[in-house]
Design an enzyme around this catalytic site. Structure first.
Site, mmCIF file in Angstrom:
data_model
loop_
_atom_site.group_PDB
_atom_site.id
_atom_site.type_symbol
_atom_site.label_atom_id
_atom_site.label_comp_id
_atom_site.label_asym_id
_atom_site.label_seq_id
_atom_site.Cartn_x
_atom_site.Cartn_y
_atom_site.Cartn_z
ATOM 1 N N ARG A 179 0.805 -1.220 0.052
ATOM 2 C CA ARG A 179 0.021 0.131 0.107
ATOM 3 C C ARG A 179 0.922 1.257 -0.078
ATOM 4 O O ARG A 179 0.379 2.299 -0.329
ATOM 5 C CB ARG A 179 -0.939 -0.080 1.157
ATOM 6 C CG ARG A 179 -1.996 1.169 1.413
ATOM 7 C CD ARG A 179 -3.068 0.772 0.459
ATOM 8 N NE ARG A 179 -3.995 1.906 0.483
ATOM 9 C CZ ARG A 179 -3.796 3.089 0.175
ATOM 10 N NH1 ARG A 179 -2.683 3.599 -0.422
ATOM 11 N NH2 ARG A 179 -4.560 4.090 0.549
ATOM 12 N N TYR A 218 -23.984 5.097 -1.356
ATOM 13 C CA TYR A 218 -22.581 5.959 -1.646
ATOM 14 C C TYR A 218 -22.852 6.970 -2.782
ATOM 15 O O TYR A 218 -22.421 8.132 -2.938
ATOM 16 C CB TYR A 218 -21.419 5.073 -2.001
ATOM 17 C CG TYR A 218 -20.810 4.396 -0.879
ATOM 18 C CD1 TYR A 218 -20.048 5.040 0.094
ATOM 19 C CD2 TYR A 218 -21.115 3.141 -0.559
ATOM 20 C CE1 TYR A 218 -19.550 4.375 1.547
ATOM 21 C CE2 TYR A 218 -20.867 2.465 0.770
ATOM 22 C CZ TYR A 218 -19.803 3.130 1.558
ATOM 23 O OH TYR A 218 -19.277 2.580 2.900
HETATM 24 O O1 CP3 Z 1 -9.766 -8.865 2.267
HETATM 25 C C1 CP3 Z 1 -10.609 -7.867 2.022
HETATM 26 O O2 CP3 Z 1 -12.032 -8.032 2.365
HETATM 27 C C2 CP3 Z 1 -10.304 -6.720 1.309
HETATM 28 C C3 CP3 Z 1 -11.094 -6.384 0.051
HETATM 29 C C4 CP3 Z 1 -12.211 -5.299 0.328
HETATM 30 C C5 CP3 Z 1 -11.964 -3.844 0.285
HETATM 31 N N1 CP3 Z 1 -13.290 -3.384 0.202
HETATM 32 C C6 CP3 Z 1 -10.714 -3.232 0.072
HETATM 33 C C7 CP3 Z 1 -10.673 -2.054 0.924
HETATM 34 C C8 CP3 Z 1 -13.685 -5.496 0.341
HETATM 35 C C9 CP3 Z 1 -14.340 -6.835 0.310
HETATM 36 C C10 CP3 Z 1 -14.444 -4.456 0.421
HETATM 37 C C11 CP3 Z 1 -15.700 -3.857 0.392
HETATM 38 C C12 CP3 Z 1 -16.154 -2.846 0.930
HETATM 39 N N2 CP3 Z 1 -15.720 -1.513 0.340
HETATM 40 C C13 CP3 Z 1 -17.230 -2.517 1.795
HETATM 41 C C14 CP3 Z 1 -17.951 -3.695 2.024
HETATM 42 C C15 CP3 Z 1 -17.617 -4.363 3.081
HETATM 43 C C16 CP3 Z 1 -18.035 -3.637 4.547
HETATM 44 O O3 CP3 Z 1 -16.811 -3.231 5.363
HETATM 45 O O4 CP3 Z 1 -19.087 -3.691 5.023
HETATM 46 C C17 CP3 Z 1 -17.583 -1.095 1.743
HETATM 47 C C18 CP3 Z 1 -18.560 -0.484 2.420
HETATM 48 C C19 CP3 Z 1 -16.526 -0.526 0.778
HETATM 49 C C20 CP3 Z 1 -16.388 1.045 0.735
HETATM 50 C C21 CP3 Z 1 -15.209 1.513 1.211
HETATM 51 N N3 CP3 Z 1 -13.961 1.057 0.868
HETATM 52 C C22 CP3 Z 1 -15.102 2.133 2.386
HETATM 53 C C23 CP3 Z 1 -16.251 2.854 3.160
HETATM 54 C C24 CP3 Z 1 -13.669 2.366 2.579
HETATM 55 C C25 CP3 Z 1 -13.109 3.357 3.565
HETATM 56 C C26 CP3 Z 1 -13.020 2.757 5.097
HETATM 57 C C27 CP3 Z 1 -11.831 2.222 5.496
HETATM 58 O O5 CP3 Z 1 -11.677 1.199 6.276
HETATM 59 O O6 CP3 Z 1 -10.742 3.017 5.489
HETATM 60 C C28 CP3 Z 1 -12.871 1.703 1.701
HETATM 61 C C29 CP3 Z 1 -11.410 1.564 1.421
HETATM 62 C C30 CP3 Z 1 -10.953 0.116 1.597
HETATM 63 N N4 CP3 Z 1 -11.494 -0.727 0.694
HETATM 64 C C31 CP3 Z 1 -9.766 -0.475 2.442
HETATM 65 C C32 CP3 Z 1 -9.515 -1.657 1.941
HETATM 66 C C33 CP3 Z 1 -8.376 -2.589 2.392
HETATM 67 C C34 CP3 Z 1 -9.132 0.399 3.452
HETATM 68 C C35 CP3 Z 1 -8.260 1.514 2.805
HETATM 69 C C36 CP3 Z 1 -6.873 1.354 2.192
HETATM 70 O O7 CP3 Z 1 -6.330 0.345 2.133
HETATM 71 O O8 CP3 Z 1 -6.528 2.481 1.878
#
Ligand code: CP3
Length: 365
Positions: free
Chosen positions: A54, A172
Site C-alpha cells: 500500500r 454511496y
Molecule cells: O480482504 C478484504 O476483504 C479486502 C477487500 C475489500 C476492500 N473493500 C478493500 C478496501 C472488500 C471486501 C471491500 C468491500 C467494501 N468496500 C465494503 C463492504 C464491506 C464492509 O466493510 O461492509 C464497503 C462498505 C466498501 C467501501 C469502502 N472502501 C469504504 C467505506 C472504505 C473506507 C473505510 C476504511 O476502512 O478506510 C474503503 C477503503 C478500503 N477498501 C480499504 C480496503 C483494504 C481500506 C483503505 C486502504 O487500504 O487505503
C-alpha cells in the site's frame, strides 16, 4: 449477461468444487469435516504485508492491477491459513464504468465528486461498460490458478468474488460517501419511487454482468455486501430493497454459484433478507448466532459472527468468544466462521491467526 454455455460450464464446475472445497460445501449446507473459516477484510491495513504494498500503490491501483490484487489476496489467505480467499477489490469499482467519478481520500473513505440527486443524473448513468471491470476477473483467474492444487489436508481453498448490493451502492452514489442518517438517499427513495426503481435496475444490470465475469474467471461463491441495509425499518427494506436484491441474488445464483448476502445491524431484517433466496446470510455480532439462524430459517446457512473488536481481547477471553460462536452453531451444516464485520486497523495479526487455528481445532467433527 452470461450466455448459456457459460452458465452450464459453471454449474459443472460448481458440482466438482462442492466435493473439493469445504467452504463451498458449507455454503451449500453439506456435511464438512470441520467448520470453514475466513475473515471479512482479511487483506487490509492491520496486516504489515498489505501496508508494504500500500506504501507503493494507491488502493485503486492495487484493485486495477491484477498481479498486485492477486498477490495481496493470496498473501492474506496464506498468512492466516484460512479456507477461502476473497478477491481484493472494492465495492465502488462499478461506479467508474457507470460514469460516476470517485476517489478514496486517506482517513475519510470514499468521496463521490458529484453525488446523484436528480432523475436526470440517474438517467445519465451508463450500464453498457461493465466489461471495463474485467481486471477483477483477471485477478480472480490468477488467484484461482495459484490455489488450484489441494492443500495438505486435501481441501481446495475456496475463491470468493464479491459485489455490492444495489441499496448499499446507491447510498454511496447519493450521499457522496459514508453517511450517518442517509437523509439524501431516503429523501429520493420516499419522494420519487420511479427514479429509485430506475437506479436499482441500472445497478443490477451492471452488477449481474460483473458477477458473471467473476464466476467465469473461477469464483466459487459470490458475496453480496449490503453493509448499510440495517439503516432501514423492515417495512422500508421490504418495499425499497427486497425486490431488487432478490432479483440480483436470483441472477447470480443462475450463474451456478452459491450466494452469501451480508449486512450490518440486520437482526430485525434477517427473516426478510432470507426471502432473497441467498444460500447463506452473513450475521453481524450483535445477534447471538443461534437466534440469528432461527430468524434466517433452516433453508439457509449462516456466516459469522465474532465481534471484530474481540480480536483485541486477551487470548483466554478471545478463545471463549470463538467457542461461544461455535457452540451456538453446534456443528450444524451450513455454518461458516467469520467476524460480524471487517477487521479494523490496529488488530494484532497474531490474534487473527490464533482464531483461525482455534476454529479448526475446536470444530473438528
Ligand atoms: O480482504 C478484504 O476483504 C479486502 C477487500 C475489500 C476492500 N473493500 C478493500 C478496501 C472488500 C471486501 C471491500 C468491500 C467494501 N468496500 C465494503 C463492504 C464491506 C464492509 O466493510 O461492509 C464497503 C462498505 C466498501 C467501501 C469502502 N472502501 C469504504 C467505506 C472504505 C473506507 C473505510 C476504511 O476502512 O478506510 C474503503 C477503503 C478500503 N477498501 C480499504 C480496503 C483494504 C481500506 C483503505 C486502504 O487500504 O487505503
Amino acid at each position: 449477461m452470461a450466455d448459456t454455455s457459460i452458465v452450464i460450464e459453471t454449474s459443472k464446475r460448481v458440482a466438482a468444487a462442492a466435493t473439493d472445497s469445504r467452504f463451498v460445501r458449507a455454503c451449500l449446507r453439506q456435511q464438512v469435516d470441520r467448520t470453514p473459516v475466513w475473515f471479512l477484510r482479511q487483506a487490509g491495513r492491520y496486516m504489515p504485508e498489505y501496508m508494504t504494498v500500500r506504501k507503493q500503490y494507491s488502493l485503486l491501483d492495487i484493485c486495477r492491477t491484477p498481479e498486485i490484487a492477486a498477490e495481496v489476496t493470496i498473501t492474506a489467505a496464506e498468512r492466516l491459513d484460512v479456507d477461502a480467499a476473497i478477491i481484493f477489490a472494492d465495492l465502488l469499482l462499478p461506479f467508474t464504468p457507470m460514469g460516476l467519478d470517485f476517489e478514496f481520500v486517506n482517513g475519510e473513505g470514499p468521496v463521490v465528486h458529484k453525488p446523484i440527486r436528480t432523475r436526470e443524473q440517474i438517467e445519465a448513468l451508463r450500464t453498457d461498460r461493465a466489461d471495463e471491470l474485467i481486471y477483477v476477473a483477471k485477478a480472480i483467474e490468477k488467484v484461482r490458478s495459484h490455489f488450484a492444487a489441494p492443500r495438505a489436508d486435501g481441501d481446495r481453498l475456496g475463491i470468493i468474488g464479491f459485489i455490492g448490493a444495489p441499496f448499499t451502492l446507491a447510498s454511496y452514489m447519493i450521499e457522496g460517501g459514508s453517511s450517518r442518517n442517509y437523509v439524501e438517499m431516503k429523501r429520493l427513495m420516499y419522494s420519487d419511487i420511479s427514479a429509485w426503481q430506475l437506479l436499482m435496475e441500472k445497478l443490477n444490470t451492471v452488477l449481474a454482468e460483473y458477477a458473471a465475469q467473476q464466476v467465469q474467471a473461477g469464483a466459487d461463491v459470490i458475496q453480496i455486501f449490503d453493509s448499510w441495509a440495517g439503516a432501514l425499518a423492515v417495512n422500508d427494506y421490504r418495499e425499497f430493497v427486497l425486490p431488487y436484491t432478490r432479483d440480483l441474488v436470483q441472477r447470480v445464483k443462475a450463474l451456478g454459484v452459491p450466494v452469501i448476502y451480508f449486512g450490518v445491524d440486520t437482526a430485525s431484517l434477517l427473516s426478510t433478507m432470507s426471502e432473497t433466496g441467498a444460500d447463506v446470510l452473513g450475521l453481524d455480532w450483535r445477534v447471538p448466532l443461534d437466534e440469528g439462524w432461527k430468524l434466517a430459517g433452516d433453508a439457509c446457512g449462516v456466516q459469522g459472527n465474532l465481534d471484530p473488536i474481540a480480536l483485541f481481547a486477551p487470548h483466554d477471553v478471545l478463545k471463549q468468544r470463538v467457542k461461544d460462536v461455535l457452540d451456538a452453531a453446534a456443528n450444524r451444516p451450513g455454518h461458516i466462521f467469520n467476524l460480524g464485520h471487517g477487521i479494523v486497523p490496529g488488530t494484532p495479526v497474531e490474534n487473527v491467526i490464533a482464531v483461525s487455528r482455534w476454529v479448526k481445532e475446536m470444530s473438528a467433527r
